[in-house]
Motif scaffolding. Structure first.
Motif, PDB file in Angstrom:
ATOM      1  N   ILE A 141       0.848  -1.206   0.000  1.00 56.05           N
ATOM      2  CA  ILE A 141       0.000   0.000   0.000  1.00 56.05           C
ATOM      3  C   ILE A 141       0.880   1.251   0.000  1.00 56.05           C
ATOM      4  CG2 ILE A 141      -1.657   1.344   1.365  1.00 56.05           C
ATOM      5  CD1 ILE A 141      -2.902  -1.337   2.228  1.00 56.05           C
ATOM      6  N   VAL A 142       1.925   1.232   0.857  1.00 60.27           N
ATOM      7  CA  VAL A 142       2.841   2.377   0.887  1.00 60.27           C
ATOM      8  C   VAL A 142       3.469   2.594  -0.495  1.00 60.27           C
ATOM      9  CG1 VAL A 142       4.999   3.278   1.862  1.00 60.27           C
ATOM     10  CG2 VAL A 142       3.331   2.139   3.347  1.00 60.27           C
ATOM     11  N   MET A 143       3.897   1.471  -1.125  1.00 59.55           N
ATOM     12  CA  MET A 143       4.588   1.604  -2.415  1.00 59.55           C
ATOM     13  C   MET A 143       3.644   2.039  -3.541  1.00 59.55           C
ATOM     14  SD  MET A 143       7.589  -1.291  -2.569  1.00 59.55           S
ATOM     15  CE  MET A 143       6.630  -2.666  -2.011  1.00 59.55           C
ATOM     16  N   LEU A 144       2.345   1.805  -3.354  1.00 60.07           N
ATOM     17  CA  LEU A 144       1.392   2.289  -4.351  1.00 60.07           C
ATOM     18  C   LEU A 144       1.409   3.811  -4.397  1.00 60.07           C
ATOM     19  CD1 LEU A 144      -1.860   0.107  -4.067  1.00 60.07           C
ATOM     20  CD2 LEU A 144      -0.440   0.453  -6.096  1.00 60.07           C
ATOM     21  N   PHE A 145       1.575   4.432  -3.212  1.00 58.81           N
ATOM     22  CA  PHE A 145       1.479   5.891  -3.149  1.00 58.81           C
ATOM     23  C   PHE A 145       2.837   6.585  -3.201  1.00 58.81           C
ATOM     24  CE2 PHE A 145      -2.441   4.378  -1.108  1.00 58.81           C
ATOM     25  CZ  PHE A 145      -3.347   4.979  -1.960  1.00 58.81           C
ATOM     26  N   VAL A 146       3.863   5.882  -2.713  1.00 59.07           N
ATOM     27  CA  VAL A 146       5.187   6.506  -2.684  1.00 59.07           C
ATOM     28  C   VAL A 146       6.123   5.612  -3.485  1.00 59.07           C
ATOM     29  CG1 VAL A 146       6.948   7.476  -1.169  1.00 59.07           C
ATOM     30  CG2 VAL A 146       4.637   7.064  -0.290  1.00 59.07           C
ATOM     31  N   ASN A 147       6.986   6.209  -4.284  1.00 56.35           N
ATOM     32  CA  ASN A 147       7.907   5.388  -5.051  1.00 56.35           C
ATOM     33  C   ASN A 147       9.109   5.007  -4.175  1.00 56.35           C
ATOM     34  OD1 ASN A 147       9.178   4.018  -7.025  1.00 56.35           O
ATOM     35  ND2 ASN A 147      10.052   5.859  -7.992  1.00 56.35           N
ATOM     36  N   LEU A 148       8.927   3.919  -3.413  1.00 56.91           N
ATOM     37  CA  LEU A 148       9.991   3.505  -2.489  1.00 56.91           C
ATOM     38  C   LEU A 148      10.257   2.014  -2.654  1.00 56.91           C
ATOM     39  CD1 LEU A 148       9.609   4.958   1.128  1.00 56.91           C
ATOM     40  CD2 LEU A 148      11.576   5.080  -0.388  1.00 56.91           C
ATOM     41  N   PRO A 149      10.835   1.621  -3.785  1.00 51.04           N
ATOM     42  CA  PRO A 149      10.992   0.175  -4.006  1.00 51.04           C
ATOM     43  C   PRO A 149      11.883  -0.521  -2.966  1.00 51.04           C
ATOM     44  CG  PRO A 149      12.153   1.457  -5.677  1.00 51.04           C
ATOM     45  CD  PRO A 149      11.332   2.417  -4.900  1.00 51.04           C
ATOM     46  N   ILE A 150      12.639   0.262  -2.179  1.00 56.97           N
ATOM     47  CA  ILE A 150      13.521  -0.366  -1.182  1.00 56.97           C
ATOM     48  C   ILE A 150      12.711  -1.050  -0.071  1.00 56.97           C
ATOM     49  CG2 ILE A 150      13.785   1.619   0.374  1.00 56.97           C
ATOM     50  CD1 ILE A 150      16.837   0.791   0.449  1.00 56.97           C
ATOM     51  N   ILE A 151      11.450  -0.677   0.070  1.00 53.27           N
ATOM     52  CA  ILE A 151      10.605  -1.319   1.078  1.00 53.27           C
ATOM     53  C   ILE A 151      10.571  -2.832   0.867  1.00 53.27           C
ATOM     54  CG2 ILE A 151       8.188  -1.648   1.783  1.00 53.27           C
ATOM     55  CD1 ILE A 151       7.803   1.317   1.631  1.00 53.27           C
ATOM     56  N   ASP A 152      10.559  -3.245  -0.406  1.00 52.82           N
ATOM     57  CA  ASP A 152      10.434  -4.674  -0.708  1.00 52.82           C
ATOM     58  C   ASP A 152      11.590  -5.514  -0.147  1.00 52.82           C
ATOM     59  OD1 ASP A 152       9.100  -6.944  -2.120  1.00 52.82           O
ATOM     60  OD2 ASP A 152      10.997  -6.883  -3.214  1.00 52.82           O
ATOM     61  N   PRO A 153      12.861  -5.172  -0.480  1.00 62.52           N
ATOM     62  CA  PRO A 153      13.937  -5.969   0.115  1.00 62.52           C
ATOM     63  C   PRO A 153      14.006  -5.859   1.631  1.00 62.52           C
ATOM     64  CG  PRO A 153      14.843  -4.145  -1.169  1.00 62.52           C
ATOM     65  CD  PRO A 153      13.389  -4.209  -1.473  1.00 62.52           C
ATOM     66  N   ILE A 154      13.632  -4.703   2.179  1.00 67.00           N
ATOM     67  CA  ILE A 154      13.650  -4.565   3.646  1.00 67.00           C
ATOM     68  C   ILE A 154      12.669  -5.557   4.259  1.00 67.00           C
ATOM     69  CG2 ILE A 154      13.032  -3.059   5.581  1.00 67.00           C
ATOM     70  CD1 ILE A 154      14.179  -0.718   3.982  1.00 67.00           C
ATOM     71  N   LEU A 155      11.448  -5.590   3.703  1.00 67.64           N
ATOM     72  CA  LEU A 155      10.438  -6.532   4.206  1.00 67.64           C
ATOM     73  C   LEU A 155      10.932  -7.966   4.085  1.00 67.64           C
ATOM     74  CD1 LEU A 155       6.997  -5.299   2.822  1.00 67.64           C
ATOM     75  CD2 LEU A 155       7.659  -5.562   5.213  1.00 67.64           C
ATOM     76  N   SER A 156      11.524  -8.274   2.903  1.00 64.93           N
ATOM     77  CA  SER A 156      11.915  -9.665   2.691  1.00 64.93           C
ATOM     78  C   SER A 156      13.024 -10.057   3.662  1.00 64.93           C
ATOM     79  CB  SER A 156      12.336  -9.902   1.248  1.00 64.93           C
ATOM     80  OG  SER A 156      13.542  -9.237   0.989  1.00 64.93           O
ATOM     81  N   LEU A 157      13.924  -9.112   3.968  1.00 64.05           N
ATOM     82  CA  LEU A 157      14.974  -9.407   4.943  1.00 64.05           C
ATOM     83  C   LEU A 157      14.381  -9.652   6.321  1.00 64.05           C
ATOM     84  CD1 LEU A 157      17.961  -7.052   4.085  1.00 64.05           C
ATOM     85  CD2 LEU A 157      17.982  -9.536   4.226  1.00 64.05           C
ATOM     86  N   LEU A 158      13.441  -8.819   6.698  1.00 67.75           N
ATOM     87  CA  LEU A 158      12.813  -8.996   8.021  1.00 67.75           C
ATOM     88  C   LEU A 158      12.166 -10.374   8.123  1.00 67.75           C
ATOM     89  CD1 LEU A 158      11.159  -5.498   8.644  1.00 67.75           C
ATOM     90  CD2 LEU A 158      13.145  -6.490   9.818  1.00 67.75           C
ATOM     91  N   ILE A 159      11.399 -10.722   7.090  1.00 68.47           N
ATOM     92  CA  ILE A 159      10.717 -12.021   7.105  1.00 68.47           C
ATOM     93  C   ILE A 159      11.745 -13.150   7.126  1.00 68.47           C
ATOM     94  CG2 ILE A 159       9.179 -13.566   5.818  1.00 68.47           C
ATOM     95  CD1 ILE A 159       7.802 -10.959   4.734  1.00 68.47           C
ATOM     96  N   ALA A 160      12.785 -13.028   6.288  1.00 71.18           N
ATOM     97  CA  ALA A 160      13.784 -14.095   6.196  1.00 71.18           C
ATOM     98  C   ALA A 160      14.544 -14.268   7.507  1.00 71.18           C
ATOM     99  CB  ALA A 160      14.753 -13.810   5.052  1.00 71.18           C
ATOM    100  N   VAL A 161      14.910 -13.153   8.136  1.00 73.55           N
ATOM    101  CA  VAL A 161      15.641 -13.247   9.402  1.00 73.55           C
ATOM    102  C   VAL A 161      14.749 -13.900  10.451  1.00 73.55           C
ATOM    103  CG1 VAL A 161      16.589 -11.875  11.303  1.00 73.55           C
ATOM    104  CG2 VAL A 161      17.237 -11.362   8.953  1.00 73.55           C
ATOM    105  N   TYR A 162      13.482 -13.537  10.423  1.00 68.51           N
ATOM    106  CA  TYR A 162      12.526 -14.125  11.366  1.00 68.51           C
ATOM    107  C   TYR A 162      12.415 -15.641  11.151  1.00 68.51           C
ATOM    108  CZ  TYR A 162       8.096 -15.018  13.687  1.00 68.51           C
ATOM    109  OH  TYR A 162       7.122 -15.531  14.496  1.00 68.51           O
ATOM    110  N   ILE A 163      12.295 -16.057   9.893  1.00 72.91           N
ATOM    111  CA  ILE A 163      12.224 -17.492   9.574  1.00 72.91           C
ATOM    112  C   ILE A 163      13.511 -18.177  10.042  1.00 72.91           C
ATOM    113  CG2 ILE A 163      12.101 -19.223   7.739  1.00 72.91           C
ATOM    114  CD1 ILE A 163      10.694 -17.146   5.987  1.00 72.91           C
ATOM    115  N   PHE A 164      14.648 -17.549   9.746  1.00 70.41           N
ATOM    116  CA  PHE A 164      15.940 -18.141  10.081  1.00 70.41           C
ATOM    117  C   PHE A 164      16.046 -18.354  11.592  1.00 70.41           C
ATOM    118  CE2 PHE A 164      20.395 -18.060  11.236  1.00 70.41           C
ATOM    119  CZ  PHE A 164      20.960 -18.898  10.293  1.00 70.41           C
TER     120      PHE A 164
END
Length: 303
Positions: free
Chosen positions: A175-198
């Motif tokens: 939703i944030v990326m729909l309104f703001v051009n911040l593609p860096i949100i995607d890798p940040i989210l994926s890192l958070l999820i991956a670290v959590y899984i790890f």
């Protein structure tokens, strides 16, 4: 208290049936959705979706193996497996943890370069996938909540709830990326999820290794067990105490008790009852006792 398996079968077929049918639904929901996710992650170019897909793949495996094991580990003992099949459950947890560790490491190595130069992602596609993910996982959780609660089923439910949280994160990010051009949100989210899984997979792996390496179970204090046994007046001493767990729930104790010289067999039987009663509160499911008289040099002490 040591359970003998032959009489346990009759009464719980019905609830096993509801458990496995619930798990089956959850399994197929999860499996089909994991496939959709991997494809969706590739099409939206989103690492966050892919890391969620790995999380889901792990859960699909966990549900699948607990489905298989829920029935399998109920089998009694066999000649080949004199302890029964309970260890198959930590075995599947071991395989699952390894899958998740590998998957999360893969995501972490893929996401780090993207932090440095983020690629554009299809935020709208991510939004739709996230909504679908929340719906599918929510459905599976709902389905499992209705059934009987087995440990397996609770564990699976927690997995699915975690997935829902992962999807909520993706939803907010998209939703944030729909309104703001911040593609860096995607890798940040994926890192958070991956670290959590790890981190979770690592914790599980530690627990499972403890079971396989026959560490004493966390829920029983071996010193307390010893002093409980030594507090019985007939027992002069205990040694060679071994305490381990088959699968994290079913605990086994074997112990040598030194007793007065002149006890009869009938008195020993009484003492065994006392021991069982004494240890009832300690969450030990199977006890093997060897009696000894004072001064008898235990074979094992010589070594």
């Amino acid at each position: 208290m040591s359970h003998h398996h032959h009489h346990e079968h009759g009464h719980d077929h019905t609830h096993h049936h509801s458990i496995s049918s619930n798990l089956k639904v959850a399994f197929f929901l999860n499996l089909s959705f994991t496939i959709i996710e991997f494809i969706g992650g590739i099409f939206t170019n989103s690492m966050a979706i892919l890391s969620d897909a790995i999380h889901d793949l792990g859960d699909t495996f966990a549900i699948g193996s607990s489905l298989f094991l829920e029935n399998y580990s109920q089998k009694g003992r066999s000649k080949k497996f004199s302890f029964g099949y309970k260890r198959f459950s930590p075995l599947s947890a071991l395989i699952n943890s390894v899958i998740l560790l590998a998957g999360s490491l893969f995501i972490i190595t893929e996401a780090i370069p993207r932090l440095l130069n983020p690629e554009t992602v299809d935020a709208r596609g991510m939004l739709y996938l996230a909504l679908a993910g929340i719906f599918f996982n929510g459905l599976a959780v709902f389905r499992l909540r209705k059934g009987e609660n087995s440990i397996n089923q609770r564990a699976v439910m927690l997995h699915l709830l975690e997935d829902v949280l992962g999807w909520v994160a993706v939803l907010v990010g998209s939703i944030v990326m729909l309104f703001v051009n911040l593609p860096i949100i995607d890798p940040i989210l994926s890192l958070l999820i991956a670290v959590y899984i790890f981190w979770n997979a690592f914790k599980n792996l530690r627990q499972v290794m403890h079971i396989f390496l026959q560490a004493t179970p966390d829920d029983v204090d071996i010193d307390k067990v010893k002093s409980a046994l030594e507090s019985l007046e007939e027992v002069q001493d205990t040694h060679d105490t071994h305490l381990w767990t088959l699968d994290g729930n079913y605990n086994i104790l074997s112990v040598h008790l030194v007793i007065n010289n002149n006890m009869r067999l009938s008195e020993l039987a009484e003492l065994r009852m006392k021991v069982n009663k004494k240890l009832k509160s300690y969450h030990i499911d199977h006890i093997t006792i060897q009696f000894e008289v004072p001064g008898e040099l235990c074979e094992l002490e010589k070594h």
